[in-house]
Design a protein around this motif. Sequence first.
Motif, PDB file in Angstrom:
ATOM      1  N   LEU A  99      47.812 -18.427  -3.218  1.00  0.00           N
ATOM      2  CA  LEU A  99      47.220 -18.900  -2.401  1.00  0.00           C
ATOM      3  C   LEU A  99      46.597 -20.546  -2.863  1.00  0.00           C
ATOM      4  CD1 LEU A  99      44.585 -15.759  -4.436  1.00  0.00           C
ATOM      5  CD2 LEU A  99      45.281 -16.227  -2.536  1.00  0.00           C
ATOM      6  N   ASP A 100      45.215 -20.776  -2.081  1.00  0.00           N
ATOM      7  CA  ASP A 100      44.949 -22.581  -2.480  1.00  0.00           C
ATOM      8  C   ASP A 100      44.696 -22.873  -4.083  1.00  0.00           C
ATOM      9  OD1 ASP A 100      45.577 -22.011   0.334  1.00  0.00           O
ATOM     10  OD2 ASP A 100      43.615 -21.956   1.306  1.00  0.00           O
ATOM     11  N   TYR A 101      44.280 -22.144  -4.159  1.00  0.00           N
ATOM     12  CA  TYR A 101      43.909 -22.843  -5.405  1.00  0.00           C
ATOM     13  C   TYR A 101      44.835 -23.226  -6.604  1.00  0.00           C
ATOM     14  CZ  TYR A 101      42.686 -18.513  -7.469  1.00  0.00           C
ATOM     15  OH  TYR A 101      43.240 -16.792  -7.743  1.00  0.00           O
ATOM     16  N   VAL A 102      45.762 -22.028  -6.432  1.00  0.00           N
ATOM     17  CA  VAL A 102      47.240 -21.766  -7.008  1.00  0.00           C
ATOM     18  C   VAL A 102      47.704 -23.877  -6.224  1.00  0.00           C
ATOM     19  CG1 VAL A 102      49.614 -21.177  -8.199  1.00  0.00           C
ATOM     20  CG2 VAL A 102      47.029 -19.707  -7.359  1.00  0.00           C
ATOM     21  N   ALA A 103      47.773 -23.712  -5.485  1.00  0.00           N
ATOM     22  CA  ALA A 103      48.232 -24.884  -4.258  1.00  0.00           C
ATOM     23  C   ALA A 103      47.580 -26.502  -5.036  1.00  0.00           C
ATOM     24  CB  ALA A 103      48.416 -24.515  -2.956  1.00  0.00           C
ATOM     25  N   ALA A 104      46.066 -26.298  -5.361  1.00  0.00           N
ATOM     26  CA  ALA A 104      45.703 -27.478  -5.213  1.00  0.00           C
ATOM     27  C   ALA A 104      46.247 -27.380  -7.204  1.00  0.00           C
ATOM     28  CB  ALA A 104      44.152 -26.339  -5.757  1.00  0.00           C
ATOM     29  N   ALA A 105      45.567 -26.360  -7.169  1.00  0.00           N
ATOM     30  CA  ALA A 105      46.373 -27.089  -8.968  1.00  0.00           C
ATOM     31  C   ALA A 105      47.466 -27.711  -8.824  1.00  0.00           C
ATOM     32  CB  ALA A 105      46.672 -25.631 -10.217  1.00  0.00           C
ATOM     33  N   TRP A 106      48.887 -27.501  -8.412  1.00  0.00           N
ATOM     34  CA  TRP A 106      49.955 -27.924  -8.165  1.00  0.00           C
ATOM     35  C   TRP A 106      49.697 -29.281  -7.587  1.00  0.00           C
ATOM     36  CZ3 TRP A 106      54.137 -26.571 -10.736  1.00  0.00           C
ATOM     37  CH2 TRP A 106      54.234 -24.870 -10.204  1.00  0.00           C
ATOM     38  N   ALA A 107      48.817 -29.397  -7.310  1.00  0.00           N
ATOM     39  CA  ALA A 107      48.663 -31.227  -6.567  1.00  0.00           C
ATOM     40  C   ALA A 107      47.335 -31.909  -7.404  1.00  0.00           C
ATOM     41  CB  ALA A 107      47.331 -30.684  -4.828  1.00  0.00           C
ATOM     42  N   ALA A 108      47.531 -30.963  -8.641  1.00  0.00           N
ATOM     43  CA  ALA A 108      46.353 -31.812  -9.136  1.00  0.00           C
ATOM     44  C   ALA A 108      47.252 -31.754 -10.232  1.00  0.00           C
ATOM     45  CB  ALA A 108      44.927 -30.989 -10.307  1.00  0.00           C
TER      46      ALA A 108
END
Lengths: 277, 324
Positions: free
Chosen positions: A167-176
């Motif tokens: 999901l996107d928020y996991v991708a966002a967490a990686w990106a953070a």
Amino acid sequence: MRALRNAGLVTGALIVGAAVAIALFAPLLVPHDPFAQDLSRRLIPPFWMEGARAGHPLGTDQLGRDYLSRLIYGARISMLIGIATTIASGLIGIALGVAGGFFGGRVDDAVLFAITARLSIPLILVALAIVSVVGSSLTVVVMTLGLLLWDRFAVVARVATMQVRNLDYVAAAWAAGCSKGRIVLREILPNILSPLAVVATLEVALAILLEAALSFLGLGVPPPLPSWGLMIAEGKDYMFFSPWVIMIPGVALFIVVFGINLLGDGLRDLLRTGRVA
Amino acid sequence: MTRLLEVEDLEVGFGDVSAVRGASLAIERGETHCLVGESGCGKSVTALAIMGLLARNATRRAARLSFDGQDLRGLDERGMSRLRGDRMAMIFQEPMTSLNPAYTVGSQMAEVMLRHRGGTRAAAMARAEDLLGRVRITSPGMRLGQYPHQLSGGLRQRVMIAMALMCEPELLIADEPTTALDVTVQAQILRLLLDLQRDLGLAILLITHDLGVVARVAHRVSVMYAGEVVESAPVEALFAHPTHPYTSGLLGCVPVPGKVARGAPLGSIAGVVPRLGPEFRGCGFRDRCAHAAPACAQTIARRAAGPRHDYLCRLEPGLAGDAR
């Protein structure tokens, strides 16, 4: 307050709540000492049958112990085994399932192998073998069932992790810049808890039934602990003339397991419709 | 001073499909660099490759991949995760799913700060509140305690932007940040990004397929097609003198009020982006190009069409423009 409109959920919650309360406050509720034997008062029938006596609403067993008191203490054993086993198997199953779903590849292959291996083990047989080797005690029963009942947790945790991982928020967490451990603990785990809660209720019911089965076979909790399964086992010699000695714990077992399953089903419906995008 | 981000000859493959085939990009500090192209041409993969966030089955190779002079190719996962969210941040297309539903807005924002900069939770929360105000969210203090499902799409994208800015990154990669939003909100978000860039001196790599957005915000544009950067130019030069046939084709697809007759068919480029394998040589656009010739199957050299304006086509500058 959609929860209150789900009749199954409410009924289940009431039954489970009552069972938990009875288990917690057992010493305050019992009319007699559940371990005190009185051979002059053996096999007194319960209140709705002829020959009942005041002071023993559910009668007494073959050793003259008050049946209501034993039933109440039996709730303790059942709830304790159900919950402790589910915690142990939940820890094992969720750890394995999340690892497999998150890392994929070889880790996932290993987890799948473990799940398949576990599913091909005959539960009762292995539990019996372990208990007969190690000896029966409450701890052994909990540990044995905990080591055997993690499969559904693992299956559900694995699939849910695979879904959440992409999901996107996991991708966002990686990106953070979050680390793997943080992503698993902070991003994935909280978001797979609702299906796991449903599994947990079903596992509690299963563990209670398995403990009763083990106790019935004489390899569960050791006497004189008043487990419901053990009560049925001890009463089976008297069932033709005093059928209530197996009926009463049997009905108690049925009601509690039924209540837990109602709660689980209701929880599943609630979480499914209550999901927010 | 070195450029902030330099990518040379980036190649990304997924099994036998080459998603990016020798793309090069350079981003100056404080610049808005737009990466345009249609779906499936490798824009998002390029961005993920820069951040080191490609899926496990992807292979990445590059002649050069440096951020502020630091080579990213040799950097391990730990080193990359120190950069990500701190000096380079990313925002995604889908604001509805890019926030974790299990935590409040404030705690997600504070998390980024605490992870990279440490400090107290209270200080991180204060910074989060300040940034929510900066992205023009009203009553930021109240929003901090809210969960993502309580916010609209536009608000969530603002939260994502604010979250990306927590550690004052030098590079912000925005992968189609406005595509999922309605038009009025899109305009607000774009204006916000530009204002933030001016105030903070941020470099933005904006991935979009909306040429209207490009014209409004870009300093420099790179057009991607089938995994290659086919043309790269300052925005004015690109719109005035599109040199690659694909660029002029793209511009020809934009309906201009007054120029395009009512009822006339809108411009289009026939065909879709091909899936190319690693052995493919020559121009990836040749099957859809009006100027295609046998020579297009040879390896094409990059040529200059003007100052800081280069393209990847065998045609002379000015020839492709008449495809319009």
